[in-house]
Design an enzyme around this catalytic site. Sequence first.
Site, PDB file in Angstrom:
ATOM      1  N   ASP A  82      45.551  41.921  50.448  1.00 41.46           N
ATOM      2  CA  ASP A  82      46.137  43.009  51.246  1.00 41.46           C
ATOM      3  C   ASP A  82      46.357  42.488  52.648  1.00 41.46           C
ATOM      4  O   ASP A  82      45.792  41.466  53.029  1.00 41.46           O
ATOM      5  CB  ASP A  82      45.170  44.197  51.298  1.00 41.46           C
ATOM      6  CG  ASP A  82      45.017  44.857  49.939  1.00 41.46           C
ATOM      7  OD1 ASP A  82      46.059  45.115  49.297  1.00 41.46           O
ATOM      8  OD2 ASP A  82      43.876  45.106  49.533  1.00 41.46           O
ATOM      9  N   GLU A 101      29.535  37.599  43.317  1.00 42.73           N
ATOM     10  CA  GLU A 101      30.506  37.505  44.415  1.00 42.73           C
ATOM     11  C   GLU A 101      29.833  37.692  45.769  1.00 42.73           C
ATOM     12  O   GLU A 101      28.970  38.557  45.934  1.00 42.73           O
ATOM     13  CB  GLU A 101      31.585  38.586  44.216  1.00 42.73           C
ATOM     14  CG  GLU A 101      32.652  38.562  45.289  1.00 42.73           C
ATOM     15  CD  GLU A 101      33.796  39.508  44.980  1.00 42.73           C
ATOM     16  OE1 GLU A 101      34.325  39.487  43.849  1.00 42.73           O
ATOM     17  OE2 GLU A 101      34.165  40.283  45.886  1.00 42.73           O
ATOM     18  N   SER A 144      28.895  36.077  36.765  1.00 40.45           N
ATOM     19  CA  SER A 144      29.271  35.499  38.054  1.00 40.45           C
ATOM     20  C   SER A 144      28.855  36.479  39.150  1.00 40.45           C
ATOM     21  O   SER A 144      28.678  37.674  38.905  1.00 40.45           O
ATOM     22  CB  SER A 144      30.772  35.192  38.102  1.00 40.45           C
ATOM     23  OG  SER A 144      31.535  36.262  37.624  1.00 40.45           O
ATOM     24  N   HIS A 188      30.606  40.583  36.340  1.00 44.42           N
ATOM     25  CA  HIS A 188      30.792  39.940  37.647  1.00 44.42           C
ATOM     26  C   HIS A 188      30.177  40.893  38.671  1.00 44.42           C
ATOM     27  O   HIS A 188      30.624  42.036  38.799  1.00 44.42           O
ATOM     28  CB  HIS A 188      32.292  39.747  37.905  1.00 44.42           C
ATOM     29  CG  HIS A 188      32.634  39.226  39.268  1.00 44.42           C
ATOM     30  ND1 HIS A 188      32.634  37.872  39.578  1.00 44.42           N
ATOM     31  CD2 HIS A 188      33.016  39.862  40.416  1.00 44.42           C
ATOM     32  CE1 HIS A 188      32.998  37.701  40.846  1.00 44.42           C
ATOM     33  NE2 HIS A 188      33.233  38.894  41.379  1.00 44.42           N
TER      34      HIS A 188
HETATM   35  P1  FAD Z   1      48.910  41.778  42.283  1.00 40.74           P
HETATM   36  O1  FAD Z   1      48.464  41.333  40.937  1.00 40.74           O
HETATM   37  O2  FAD Z   1      50.036  41.059  42.911  1.00 40.74           O
HETATM   38  O3  FAD Z   1      49.252  43.347  42.133  1.00 40.74           O
HETATM   39  C1  FAD Z   1      49.457  44.177  43.270  1.00 40.74           C
HETATM   40  C2  FAD Z   1      50.331  45.380  42.901  1.00 40.74           C
HETATM   41  O4  FAD Z   1      51.677  44.977  42.634  1.00 40.74           O
HETATM   42  C3  FAD Z   1      49.907  46.133  41.635  1.00 40.74           C
HETATM   43  O5  FAD Z   1      50.203  47.481  41.854  1.00 40.74           O
HETATM   44  C4  FAD Z   1      50.787  45.554  40.526  1.00 40.74           C
HETATM   45  O6  FAD Z   1      51.065  46.514  39.522  1.00 40.74           O
HETATM   46  C5  FAD Z   1      52.061  45.154  41.265  1.00 40.74           C
HETATM   47  N1  FAD Z   1      52.616  43.848  40.880  1.00 40.74           N
HETATM   48  C6  FAD Z   1      51.925  42.751  40.464  1.00 40.74           C
HETATM   49  N2  FAD Z   1      52.762  41.694  40.335  1.00 40.74           N
HETATM   50  C7  FAD Z   1      53.997  42.129  40.698  1.00 40.74           C
HETATM   51  C8  FAD Z   1      55.265  41.479  40.807  1.00 40.74           C
HETATM   52  N3  FAD Z   1      55.417  40.176  40.531  1.00 40.74           N
HETATM   53  N4  FAD Z   1      56.337  42.221  41.230  1.00 40.74           N
HETATM   54  C9  FAD Z   1      56.181  43.534  41.550  1.00 40.74           C
HETATM   55  N5  FAD Z   1      54.981  44.197  41.469  1.00 40.74           N
HETATM   56  C10 FAD Z   1      53.907  43.499  41.050  1.00 40.74           C
HETATM   57  N6  FAD Z   1      41.200  41.299  48.426  1.00 40.74           N
HETATM   58  C11 FAD Z   1      41.096  40.431  49.452  1.00 40.74           C
HETATM   59  O7  FAD Z   1      41.780  40.597  50.476  1.00 40.74           O
HETATM   60  N7  FAD Z   1      40.230  39.369  49.403  1.00 40.74           N
HETATM   61  C12 FAD Z   1      39.473  39.110  48.307  1.00 40.74           C
HETATM   62  O8  FAD Z   1      38.717  38.143  48.278  1.00 40.74           O
HETATM   63  C13 FAD Z   1      39.573  40.003  47.183  1.00 40.74           C
HETATM   64  N8  FAD Z   1      38.881  39.786  46.047  1.00 40.74           N
HETATM   65  C14 FAD Z   1      39.051  40.609  44.971  1.00 40.74           C
HETATM   66  C15 FAD Z   1      38.365  40.334  43.781  1.00 40.74           C
HETATM   67  C16 FAD Z   1      38.516  41.147  42.674  1.00 40.74           C
HETATM   68  C17 FAD Z   1      37.768  40.818  41.401  1.00 40.74           C
HETATM   69  C18 FAD Z   1      39.369  42.293  42.741  1.00 40.74           C
HETATM   70  C19 FAD Z   1      39.517  43.200  41.563  1.00 40.74           C
HETATM   71  C20 FAD Z   1      40.056  42.571  43.919  1.00 40.74           C
HETATM   72  C21 FAD Z   1      39.929  41.732  45.022  1.00 40.74           C
HETATM   73  N9  FAD Z   1      40.614  41.966  46.225  1.00 40.74           N
HETATM   74  C22 FAD Z   1      40.475  41.097  47.293  1.00 40.74           C
HETATM   75  C23 FAD Z   1      41.503  43.126  46.359  1.00 40.74           C
HETATM   76  C24 FAD Z   1      42.973  42.766  46.034  1.00 40.74           C
HETATM   77  O9  FAD Z   1      43.432  41.731  46.878  1.00 40.74           O
HETATM   78  C25 FAD Z   1      43.809  44.009  46.239  1.00 40.74           C
HETATM   79  O10 FAD Z   1      43.499  44.954  45.256  1.00 40.74           O
HETATM   80  C26 FAD Z   1      45.319  43.800  46.327  1.00 40.74           C
HETATM   81  O11 FAD Z   1      45.905  45.025  46.739  1.00 40.74           O
HETATM   82  C27 FAD Z   1      45.970  43.394  45.023  1.00 40.74           C
HETATM   83  O12 FAD Z   1      45.718  42.096  44.685  1.00 40.74           O
HETATM   84  P2  FAD Z   1      46.142  41.571  43.215  1.00 40.74           P
HETATM   85  O13 FAD Z   1      45.855  40.145  43.170  1.00 40.74           O
HETATM   86  O14 FAD Z   1      45.612  42.441  42.174  1.00 40.74           O
HETATM   87  O15 FAD Z   1      47.734  41.791  43.327  1.00 40.74           O
END
Ligand code: FAD
Length: 281
Positions: A101, A10, A8, A258
């Site tokens: 974020d 991005e 894929s 990816h």
């Molecule tokens: P989560 O999975 O929610 O995790 C965030 C943090 O909280 C971690 O430290 C985890 O250990 C902890 N955690 C997870 N779930 C819980 C819970 N239920 N309760 C308490 N703690 C928890 N950012 C953007 O803004 N736009 C994008 O398009 C984008 N694309 C991305 C694509 C990829 C492939 C990757 C790897 C990252 C991308 N990011 C993007 C960055 C990402 O949004 C950030 O890294 C963000 O800080 C975390 O998102 P996440 O979905 O991993 O969060």
Amino acid sequence: MATQPHISFEFFAAKTEQGRQKLQLTCEKLNRYNPEFYSVTYGAGGSTRDTTKQLVLDLQQQGYQAAPHLSFGGDSEDTVLGLISEYQQAGISNLVALRGDLPSGIGGTTQLVHANELVALIREKTGDHFDINVAAYPEIHPEAESYSKDIYWLGEKFKAGADRAITQYFYNPDAYFQFVENCQKAGIDKPIVPGIMPLTNFQNLLRFSENCGAEIPRWLQWQLKERKDNQEDLINYGIEIVSNLCETLLAGGAPGLHFYTMNQWQISDKLCQNIGLKSNG
Ligand code: FAD
């Protein structure tokens, strides 16, 4: 290579006409590798909601498999559900579900919705319609409570219904292999696809990596620093290093790759060629 791995690419939603044309060319060029999807990022806090949606719908209409990145940002559940419903109606079948974020400078009491909750909501409202991708961090998310807790939360994203994880980029393959092994020990059996970041600009990479918690190994920093004023040399060196990384990952069992294209086709194309991916052009 016996079977074609998951591939894929991005993109980010370009803001200018020139940027959109470049992106169009990138899609056309990379399509020869039959990617599973082209994903489109979502600006922090939902700041690119409309441009991301527009690009995703345009790509899908042109016959590409588009996969929007999605997070709650500062939006209400209704807004997020509205977006998901539009994607479903447009025939989109892949999503990248994230917590995301906040845009820099916005902090305070805003509570971000974790990705496992977004995944659960998508499954609740749309059943099995979407293939849901989530983020994983072989070098561990910068806000994680601990290594194991980060893996625990990744497991919760899968339990909520995610199908695949895509990783943050890294340049140390052992970080990925150990992470996958530890995920498996924690009961995770879904694919974890390495995210591949081409090496193109030393200063930008350093700055970005510091923010997102990706490590640039010391030896690599020195090598890149030496080439920072010679773009051609840096690009060629970067292609060699990242091609080797991709080969090591696939040979070690990674289910696919990816590519973070930065909306440019040339380097991703070269990497795909170097590792012998099948192409139809
Ligand atoms: P989560 O999975 O929610 O995790 C965030 C943090 O909280 C971690 O430290 C985890 O250990 C902890 N955690 C997870 N779930 C819980 C819970 N239920 N309760 C308490 N703690 C928890 N950012 C953007 O803004 N736009 C994008 O398009 C984008 N694309 C991305 C694509 C990829 C492939 C990757 C790897 C990252 C991308 N990011 C993007 C960055 C990402 O949004 C950030 O890294 C963000 O800080 C975390 O998102 P996440 O979905 O991993 O969060």
